[in-house]
Write a protein that holds these residues in place. Structure first.
Motif, mmCIF file in Angstrom:
data_model
loop_
_atom_site.group_PDB
_atom_site.id
_atom_site.type_symbol
_atom_site.label_atom_id
_atom_site.label_comp_id
_atom_site.label_asym_id
_atom_site.label_seq_id
_atom_site.Cartn_x
_atom_site.Cartn_y
_atom_site.Cartn_z
ATOM 1 N N GLY A 261 0.868 -1.287 0.162
ATOM 2 C CA GLY A 261 -0.132 0.100 0.029
ATOM 3 C C GLY A 261 0.721 1.286 -0.034
ATOM 4 O O GLY A 261 0.215 2.270 -0.209
ATOM 5 N N SER A 262 2.271 1.233 -0.069
ATOM 6 C CA SER A 262 2.924 2.352 0.259
ATOM 7 C C SER A 262 3.238 3.141 -1.146
ATOM 8 O O SER A 262 3.348 4.446 -0.977
ATOM 9 C CB SER A 262 4.301 1.799 0.569
ATOM 10 N N LYS A 263 2.990 2.565 -2.354
ATOM 11 C CA LYS A 263 2.802 3.475 -3.554
ATOM 12 C C LYS A 263 1.851 2.662 -4.671
ATOM 13 O O LYS A 263 1.481 1.711 -4.609
ATOM 14 C CB LYS A 263 4.254 3.466 -3.989
ATOM 15 N N ILE B 68 -0.723 1.492 -7.105
ATOM 16 C CA ILE B 68 -1.888 1.294 -7.272
ATOM 17 C C ILE B 68 -2.421 0.577 -5.943
ATOM 18 O O ILE B 68 -3.476 1.084 -5.500
ATOM 19 C CB ILE B 68 -2.183 -0.431 -8.147
ATOM 20 N N PHE C 198 3.900 -2.534 3.812
ATOM 21 C CA PHE C 198 5.078 -1.679 3.011
ATOM 22 C C PHE C 198 6.169 -2.665 3.135
ATOM 23 O O PHE C 198 6.205 -3.560 4.060
ATOM 24 C CB PHE C 198 5.228 -0.170 3.211
ATOM 25 N N ASN C 199 7.063 -2.643 2.148
ATOM 26 C CA ASN C 199 8.150 -3.345 2.544
ATOM 27 C C ASN C 199 9.393 -2.530 2.633
ATOM 28 O O ASN C 199 10.064 -2.342 3.757
ATOM 29 C CB ASN C 199 8.508 -4.179 1.128
ATOM 30 N N LYS C 200 10.053 -1.744 1.351
ATOM 31 C CA LYS C 200 11.025 -0.774 1.524
ATOM 32 C C LYS C 200 10.569 0.289 1.780
ATOM 33 O O LYS C 200 11.403 1.171 2.150
ATOM 34 C CB LYS C 200 11.906 -1.182 0.637
ATOM 35 N N LEU D 45 6.324 -5.701 5.959
ATOM 36 C CA LEU D 45 6.342 -6.888 5.783
ATOM 37 C C LEU D 45 6.772 -7.169 4.369
ATOM 38 O O LEU D 45 6.354 -6.767 3.445
ATOM 39 C CB LEU D 45 4.769 -7.548 5.657
ATOM 40 N N ALA E 43 0.509 -6.529 -3.702
ATOM 41 C CA ALA E 43 2.103 -6.326 -3.770
ATOM 42 C C ALA E 43 2.592 -7.055 -4.876
ATOM 43 O O ALA E 43 2.040 -8.295 -4.928
ATOM 44 C CB ALA E 43 2.871 -6.554 -2.394
ATOM 45 N N ILE F 13 5.913 -7.347 -8.269
ATOM 46 C CA ILE F 13 7.118 -6.817 -8.969
ATOM 47 C C ILE F 13 7.061 -7.500 -10.285
ATOM 48 O O ILE F 13 6.545 -8.398 -10.654
ATOM 49 C CB ILE F 13 8.571 -7.338 -8.073
ATOM 50 N N ILE G 4 -4.757 -9.178 -7.390
ATOM 51 C CA ILE G 4 -4.177 -8.411 -8.471
ATOM 52 C C ILE G 4 -3.466 -9.174 -9.281
ATOM 53 O O ILE G 4 -2.240 -9.557 -8.907
ATOM 54 C CB ILE G 4 -3.555 -7.115 -8.121
ATOM 55 N N LYS H 5 1.358 -14.177 -13.058
ATOM 56 C CA LYS H 5 -0.087 -13.746 -13.085
ATOM 57 C C LYS H 5 -1.246 -14.324 -13.568
ATOM 58 O O LYS H 5 -2.470 -14.479 -13.337
ATOM 59 C CB LYS H 5 -0.133 -12.241 -13.916
ATOM 60 N N THR I 202 2.650 3.802 -12.876
ATOM 61 C CA THR I 202 3.313 3.922 -11.574
ATOM 62 C C THR I 202 4.711 3.643 -11.850
ATOM 63 O O THR I 202 5.189 3.428 -12.985
ATOM 64 C CB THR I 202 2.845 2.538 -10.648
ATOM 65 N N MET J 265 6.365 1.069 -11.647
ATOM 66 C CA MET J 265 6.533 -0.616 -12.410
ATOM 67 C C MET J 265 6.435 -0.017 -14.003
ATOM 68 O O MET J 265 6.977 -0.884 -14.675
ATOM 69 C CB MET J 265 5.501 -1.320 -11.973
HETATM 70 P P1 NDP Z 1 4.706 -0.376 -7.774
HETATM 71 O O1 NDP Z 1 6.096 -0.778 -8.185
HETATM 72 O O2 NDP Z 1 4.413 1.183 -7.664
HETATM 73 O O3 NDP Z 1 4.344 -0.857 -6.232
HETATM 74 C C1 NDP Z 1 4.775 -2.241 -5.742
HETATM 75 C C2 NDP Z 1 4.268 -2.362 -4.459
HETATM 76 O O4 NDP Z 1 4.328 -3.716 -4.059
HETATM 77 C C3 NDP Z 1 5.079 -1.380 -3.322
HETATM 78 O O5 NDP Z 1 4.026 -0.903 -2.415
HETATM 79 C C4 NDP Z 1 5.926 -2.457 -2.674
HETATM 80 O O6 NDP Z 1 6.450 -2.025 -1.423
HETATM 81 C C5 NDP Z 1 5.418 -3.801 -2.824
HETATM 82 N N1 NDP Z 1 5.949 -4.710 -2.874
HETATM 83 C C6 NDP Z 1 6.952 -5.137 -3.873
HETATM 84 N N2 NDP Z 1 7.720 -6.236 -3.437
HETATM 85 C C7 NDP Z 1 7.146 -6.774 -2.097
HETATM 86 C C8 NDP Z 1 7.702 -7.587 -1.177
HETATM 87 N N3 NDP Z 1 8.640 -8.441 -1.354
HETATM 88 N N4 NDP Z 1 6.972 -7.721 0.243
HETATM 89 C C9 NDP Z 1 6.217 -6.699 0.404
HETATM 90 N N5 NDP Z 1 5.726 -5.796 -0.638
HETATM 91 C C10 NDP Z 1 6.197 -5.818 -1.746
HETATM 92 O O7 NDP Z 1 3.696 -1.342 -8.350
HETATM 93 P P2 NDP Z 1 2.383 -1.017 -9.155
HETATM 94 O O8 NDP Z 1 1.560 -0.290 -8.210
HETATM 95 O O9 NDP Z 1 2.308 -0.536 -10.492
HETATM 96 O O10 NDP Z 1 1.710 -2.610 -9.073
HETATM 97 C C11 NDP Z 1 0.881 -3.018 -8.038
HETATM 98 C C12 NDP Z 1 0.299 -4.565 -8.342
HETATM 99 O O11 NDP Z 1 -0.295 -4.422 -9.920
HETATM 100 C C13 NDP Z 1 1.368 -5.450 -8.699
HETATM 101 O O12 NDP Z 1 0.779 -6.784 -8.502
HETATM 102 C C14 NDP Z 1 1.426 -5.431 -10.200
HETATM 103 O O13 NDP Z 1 2.037 -6.558 -10.808
HETATM 104 C C15 NDP Z 1 0.020 -5.183 -10.675
HETATM 105 N N6 NDP Z 1 0.243 -4.532 -11.947
HETATM 106 C C16 NDP Z 1 0.664 -3.504 -12.213
HETATM 107 C C17 NDP Z 1 0.500 -2.780 -13.519
HETATM 108 C C18 NDP Z 1 0.941 -1.488 -14.047
HETATM 109 O O14 NDP Z 1 0.975 -1.178 -15.225
HETATM 110 N N7 NDP Z 1 1.616 -0.512 -13.066
HETATM 111 C C19 NDP Z 1 -0.387 -3.608 -14.825
HETATM 112 C C20 NDP Z 1 -0.779 -4.731 -14.204
HETATM 113 C C21 NDP Z 1 -0.759 -5.335 -12.951
HETATM 114 P P3 NDP Z 1 7.624 -1.207 -1.006
HETATM 115 O O15 NDP Z 1 7.415 0.094 -1.960
HETATM 116 O O16 NDP Z 1 7.387 -0.720 0.387
HETATM 117 O O17 NDP Z 1 8.768 -2.058 -1.156
#
Ligand code: NDP
Length: 251
Positions: free
Chosen positions: A15-17, A19, A38-40, A64, A93, A95, A142, A161, A192, A194
């Motif tokens: 939830g930190s950043k 979607i 959040f993780n990092k 977590l 969450a 990657i 998701i 996915k 985002t 990503m």
């Molecule tokens: P971001 O990279 O913006 O955010 C990813 C989030 O996942 C962050 O809050 C991060 O936490 C968390 N996260 C990543 N690895 C871990 C871990 N090991 N443990 C805990 N938390 C983790 O990604 P998006 O918002 O773009 O993506 C969110 C979801 O949507 C994902 O599942 C992605 O696959 C999916 N998605 C995204 C699309 C896109 O176009 N953006 C398209 C389709 C699907 P922190 O920053 O605190 O480390």
């Protein structure tokens, strides 16, 4: 039709950043309490909690790493102890570690499968017993348009996915009797971190999207809020695509 989630509580992973953050914000604006992980991104999480202090909802952040599977039961227990009742979870969450298959390492494969799919197995495994006790719960997993179309360079991500979609369908069948609904959301390109690609790549992708733009994080969040609301009670085991039409335009 107005969506009011007052007195409801949801868990959002990541939830930190991106979607996940938008989902947290929209849930709180709809009146819900939220436990998010959040993780990092400790600073991002702190900023979000402070931003949401203006609302009456209870919002708590939890550090977590979802790939530390042995920490997941403790995390779920802690949220249940802090909030008493949990009405739903959004497994968000995730990657990417893109690479052509010829160059993809087993480390790139494992980390994406562990984060995007196996963590979801563990989280759902530990939250579902709570939902069974209350005979109520909504799970949103998701996924991604890549889980349906499997682009080049995303063997690991697409497999993870597609696995999310399969897991969602099975859980929906196994737990519908207990009033637990399980659905997946499959976004296309959403702006985002990503999808922070080089400008030229973004321009090229936009041309392929019938709506000619990337989606906004809040557009995914509106769909999630709808799927958590009473208005979606008859939707179960589905994968809802939100992609500006790109999947439909590929053939
Ligand atoms: P971001 O990279 O913006 O955010 C990813 C989030 O996942 C962050 O809050 C991060 O936490 C968390 N996260 C990543 N690895 C871990 C871990 N090991 N443990 C805990 N938390 C983790 O990604 P998006 O918002 O773009 O993506 C969110 C979801 O949507 C994902 O599942 C992605 O696959 C999916 N998605 C995204 C699309 C896109 O176009 N953006 C398209 C389709 C699907 P922190 O920053 O605190 O480390």
């Amino acid at each position: 039709m107005e969506i009011n989630l007052k007195d409801k509580t949801y868990i959002v992973t990541g939830g930190s950043k991106g979607i996940g953050r938008a989902i947290v914000v929209e849930l709180v604006q709809a009146g819900a309490n939220v436990a998010f992980t959040f993780n990092k991104g400790a600073d991002d999480a702190e900023i979000l909690v402070n931003e949401l202090k203006q609302y009456p909802s209870k919002v708590k952040k939890y550090q977590l790493d979802i790939t530390h599977f042995n920490k997941i039961p403790e995390f779920i227990d802690q949220v249940v102890s802090d909030f008493e009742i949990v009405d739903g979870i959004i497994n968000n969450a995730g990657i990417t570690k893109d690479n052509l298959f010829a160059d993809m390492t087993i480390a790139e494969w494992d980390s994406v499968i562990d984060t995007n799919l196996t963590a979801m197995f563990h989280i759902n495994k530990h939250i579902i017993p709570y939902f069974l006790k209350q005979l109520n719960g909504k799970i949103i997993n998701i996924s991604s348009a890549s889980g349906l179309s499997s682009p080049r360079g995303q063997a690991n991500y697409s497999a993870s996915k597609a696995g999310v979609i399969a897991l969602t369908k099975t859980l929906a069948k196994e737990y519908a009797w207990a009033n637990i609904s399980v659905n997946a959301v499959a976004p296309g390109y959403i702006s985002t971190a990503m999808t922070d690609f080089p400008k030229e790549k973004i321009q090229g992708i936009k041309k392929l999207i019938p709506l000619k733009r990337f989606g906004k994080t809040e557009e995914v969040a509106y769909l999630v809020v709808f799927l958590l609301s009473e208005y979606s009670n008859y939707i179960n085991g589905q994968t809802i695509v939100i992609d500006g039409g790109i999947l439909n335009s590929l053939i």
